[in-house]
Scaffold this motif. Structure first.
Motif, PDB file in Angstrom:
ATOM      1  N   LEU A  70       0.685  -1.324   0.068  1.00  0.00           N
ATOM      2  CA  LEU A  70       0.027   0.143   0.053  1.00  0.00           C
ATOM      3  C   LEU A  70       0.860   1.214  -0.033  1.00  0.00           C
ATOM      4  CD1 LEU A  70      -2.940  -0.900   2.582  1.00  0.00           C
ATOM      5  CD2 LEU A  70      -2.819  -1.130  -0.056  1.00  0.00           C
ATOM      6  N   HIS A  71       1.799   1.294   0.902  1.00  0.00           N
ATOM      7  CA  HIS A  71       2.656   2.499   1.136  1.00  0.00           C
ATOM      8  C   HIS A  71       4.076   2.188   1.266  1.00  0.00           C
ATOM      9  CE1 HIS A  71       3.455   6.632   2.124  1.00  0.00           C
ATOM     10  NE2 HIS A  71       3.521   6.174   3.471  1.00  0.00           N
ATOM     11  N   PHE A  72       4.945   2.977   0.836  1.00  0.00           N
ATOM     12  CA  PHE A  72       6.402   3.068   1.078  1.00  0.00           C
ATOM     13  C   PHE A  72       7.059   1.547   1.219  1.00  0.00           C
ATOM     14  CE2 PHE A  72       9.770   5.035   3.843  1.00  0.00           C
ATOM     15  CZ  PHE A  72      10.590   5.779   2.477  1.00  0.00           C
ATOM     16  N   CYS A  73       7.236   1.133   2.544  1.00  0.00           N
ATOM     17  CA  CYS A  73       7.893  -0.095   2.786  1.00  0.00           C
ATOM     18  C   CYS A  73       7.033  -1.079   3.234  1.00  0.00           C
ATOM     19  CB  CYS A  73       9.073   0.124   3.521  1.00  0.00           C
ATOM     20  SG  CYS A  73      10.224   1.066   2.796  1.00  0.00           S
ATOM     21  N   GLY A  74       7.362  -2.417   3.062  1.00  0.00           N
ATOM     22  CA  GLY A  74       6.579  -3.435   3.736  1.00  0.00           C
ATOM     23  C   GLY A  74       5.446  -3.948   2.872  1.00  0.00           C
ATOM     24  N   GLN A  75       5.119  -5.321   3.060  1.00  0.00           N
ATOM     25  CA  GLN A  75       3.982  -5.835   2.340  1.00  0.00           C
ATOM     26  C   GLN A  75       3.357  -6.868   3.268  1.00  0.00           C
ATOM     27  OE1 GLN A  75       6.645  -7.603  -0.741  1.00  0.00           O
ATOM     28  NE2 GLN A  75       5.189  -6.899  -2.051  1.00  0.00           N
ATOM     29  N   SER A  76       1.939  -6.844   3.327  1.00  0.00           N
ATOM     30  CA  SER A  76       0.814  -7.453   4.083  1.00  0.00           C
ATOM     31  C   SER A  76       0.242  -8.805   3.179  1.00  0.00           C
ATOM     32  CB  SER A  76       0.036  -6.917   4.836  1.00  0.00           C
ATOM     33  OG  SER A  76       0.581  -5.771   5.331  1.00  0.00           O
ATOM     34  N   PRO A  77      -0.001  -9.811   3.699  1.00  0.00           N
ATOM     35  CA  PRO A  77      -0.622 -10.940   3.007  1.00  0.00           C
ATOM     36  C   PRO A  77      -2.128 -10.562   2.936  1.00  0.00           C
ATOM     37  CG  PRO A  77      -0.446 -11.611   5.290  1.00  0.00           C
ATOM     38  CD  PRO A  77       0.299 -10.344   5.349  1.00  0.00           C
ATOM     39  N   LEU A  78      -2.614 -10.965   1.656  1.00  0.00           N
ATOM     40  CA  LEU A  78      -3.972 -10.520   1.349  1.00  0.00           C
ATOM     41  C   LEU A  78      -4.467 -11.940   1.114  1.00  0.00           C
ATOM     42  CD1 LEU A  78      -6.550  -8.774   0.766  1.00  0.00           C
ATOM     43  CD2 LEU A  78      -5.734  -8.677  -1.522  1.00  0.00           C
ATOM     44  N   VAL A  79      -5.545 -12.440   1.563  1.00  0.00           N
ATOM     45  CA  VAL A  79      -6.039 -13.902   1.466  1.00  0.00           C
ATOM     46  C   VAL A  79      -7.401 -13.597   0.754  1.00  0.00           C
ATOM     47  CG1 VAL A  79      -6.985 -15.825   2.044  1.00  0.00           C
ATOM     48  CG2 VAL A  79      -4.940 -14.771   3.600  1.00  0.00           C
ATOM     49  N   VAL A  80      -7.692 -14.319  -0.338  1.00  0.00           N
ATOM     50  CA  VAL A  80      -8.733 -13.861  -1.372  1.00  0.00           C
ATOM     51  C   VAL A  80      -9.271 -15.289  -1.466  1.00  0.00           C
ATOM     52  CG1 VAL A  80      -9.602 -13.175  -3.589  1.00  0.00           C
ATOM     53  CG2 VAL A  80      -7.833 -12.071  -2.350  1.00  0.00           C
ATOM     54  N   PHE A 100       2.265 -17.642   5.567  1.00  0.00           N
ATOM     55  CA  PHE A 100       2.101 -16.504   6.346  1.00  0.00           C
ATOM     56  C   PHE A 100       3.471 -16.274   6.981  1.00  0.00           C
ATOM     57  CE2 PHE A 100      -2.555 -17.706   6.865  1.00  0.00           C
ATOM     58  CZ  PHE A 100      -2.928 -16.643   6.273  1.00  0.00           C
ATOM     59  N   ASN A 101       4.099 -17.373   7.426  1.00  0.00           N
ATOM     60  CA  ASN A 101       5.408 -17.007   8.072  1.00  0.00           C
ATOM     61  C   ASN A 101       6.421 -16.188   7.178  1.00  0.00           C
ATOM     62  OD1 ASN A 101       4.958 -18.424  10.486  1.00  0.00           O
ATOM     63  ND2 ASN A 101       5.842 -20.177   9.844  1.00  0.00           N
ATOM     64  N   GLN A 102       6.376 -16.438   5.944  1.00  0.00           N
ATOM     65  CA  GLN A 102       7.185 -15.626   4.925  1.00  0.00           C
ATOM     66  C   GLN A 102       7.043 -13.884   5.403  1.00  0.00           C
ATOM     67  OE1 GLN A 102       6.293 -16.880   0.784  1.00  0.00           O
ATOM     68  NE2 GLN A 102       7.297 -18.621   1.167  1.00  0.00           N
ATOM     69  N   PHE A 103       5.726 -13.697   5.454  1.00  0.00           N
ATOM     70  CA  PHE A 103       5.704 -12.441   5.813  1.00  0.00           C
ATOM     71  C   PHE A 103       6.028 -12.050   7.212  1.00  0.00           C
ATOM     72  CE2 PHE A 103       2.708 -13.278   2.524  1.00  0.00           C
ATOM     73  CZ  PHE A 103       2.696 -12.040   1.573  1.00  0.00           C
ATOM     74  N   PHE A 104       5.669 -12.628   8.252  1.00  0.00           N
ATOM     75  CA  PHE A 104       6.125 -12.635   9.558  1.00  0.00           C
ATOM     76  C   PHE A 104       7.616 -12.383   9.677  1.00  0.00           C
ATOM     77  CE2 PHE A 104       1.617 -14.903  10.550  1.00  0.00           C
ATOM     78  CZ  PHE A 104       1.166 -13.658  10.052  1.00  0.00           C
ATOM     79  N   THR A 105       8.219 -13.169   9.462  1.00  0.00           N
ATOM     80  CA  THR A 105       9.675 -13.295   9.377  1.00  0.00           C
ATOM     81  C   THR A 105      10.516 -12.430   8.204  1.00  0.00           C
ATOM     82  OG1 THR A 105       9.899 -15.495   8.139  1.00  0.00           O
ATOM     83  CG2 THR A 105       9.406 -15.696  10.624  1.00  0.00           C
ATOM     84  N   ALA A 106       9.964 -11.569   7.500  1.00  0.00           N
ATOM     85  CA  ALA A 106      10.622 -11.174   6.619  1.00  0.00           C
ATOM     86  C   ALA A 106      11.466  -9.885   6.820  1.00  0.00           C
ATOM     87  CB  ALA A 106       9.696 -10.401   5.411  1.00  0.00           C
ATOM     88  N   VAL A 107      12.467  -9.697   6.311  1.00  0.00           N
ATOM     89  CA  VAL A 107      13.415  -8.770   6.876  1.00  0.00           C
ATOM     90  C   VAL A 107      13.497  -7.603   5.971  1.00  0.00           C
ATOM     91  CG1 VAL A 107      15.653  -7.838   7.679  1.00  0.00           C
ATOM     92  CG2 VAL A 107      14.677 -10.031   8.397  1.00  0.00           C
TER      93      VAL A 107
END
Length: 214
Positions: free
Chosen positions: A80-90, A102-109
């Protein structure tokens, strides 16, 4: 969010420095976190309204509109904005998603460059047709979801909220209505206080505890 639906994310941007520069809102949906340049299905799109703005006011409301068509399903990386991504489940429940995704998002650096003084701060203020949840992974490698909130538009039916995964204690009713449950199957309903009394007298419900709208 569900397949074949339109979800909205409401955000507020605060500009600390005002000028006449143009700030463009460029939300993106990636097919995965590991490949941010991959192409997402044409049946899943996101736009920002407005898409750009002159930095001449302190606060700006922006609505992100996500459209899912033709039974598209999956987990996507939402930017959405600048830095970082969140999981969107459809089109999937959290139990249908591999915990490793989900762990890929939670542990991403993230290596995020420092924003300048003209970079606005974003605050998400609400959702429509999207349920925001906190997802954690248990020791037995399964997902555990707890509802955070469903802001924005309140679904017209409390039963729809319940079927969407909202716990009974978190179901919201419109102003001047109260939440009751059916005695036989605990299905929820939002009614006026006078109607609740009538239903209680008929044995339809035994729960008259009010759940006022926040």
């Amino acid at each position: 969010m569900k397949s074949n639906s339109v979800g909205k994310i409401y955000a507020n941007f605060t500009f600390h420095v005002l000028n006449n520069q143009t700030w463009n809102f460029t939300p993106q949906l990636h097919a995965s976190l590991s490949d941010p340049n991959s192409i997402v299905p044409k049946d899943l799109t996101i736009i920002a309204v407005p898409s750009s703005i002159n930095e001449n006011k302190s606060n700006v409301a922006v609505t992100y509109i996500i459209t899912a068509k033709n039974d598209v399903k999956g987990v996507y990386a939402l930017f959405l904005h600048f830095c970082g991504q969140s999981p969107l489940v459809v089109g999937l429940n959290e139990s249908e998603v591999n915990p490793a995704v989900f762990n890929q998002f939670f542990t991403a650096v993230y290596e995020c460059p420092a924003g300048g003084e003209s970079t606005p701060a974003m605050n998400i203020t609400g959702y429509s047709n999207i349920i925001s949840k906190t997802i954690s992974t248990n020791s037995n490698n399964t997902n555990n979801a707890s509802l955070v909130n469903q802001l924005g538009e309140i679904p017209s039916s409390p039963l729809k909220q319940f079927k969407a995964g909202i716990k009974l204690s978190d179901i919201k009713c419109k102003e001047n209505f109260m939440l009751i449950t059916k005695h036989e199957d605990s299905s929820p309903a939002c009614v006026t206080s006078s109607t609740a009394i009538v239903l209680a007298e008929r044995g339809w419900t035994t729960d008259l505890q009010s759940h006022p709208r926040p």
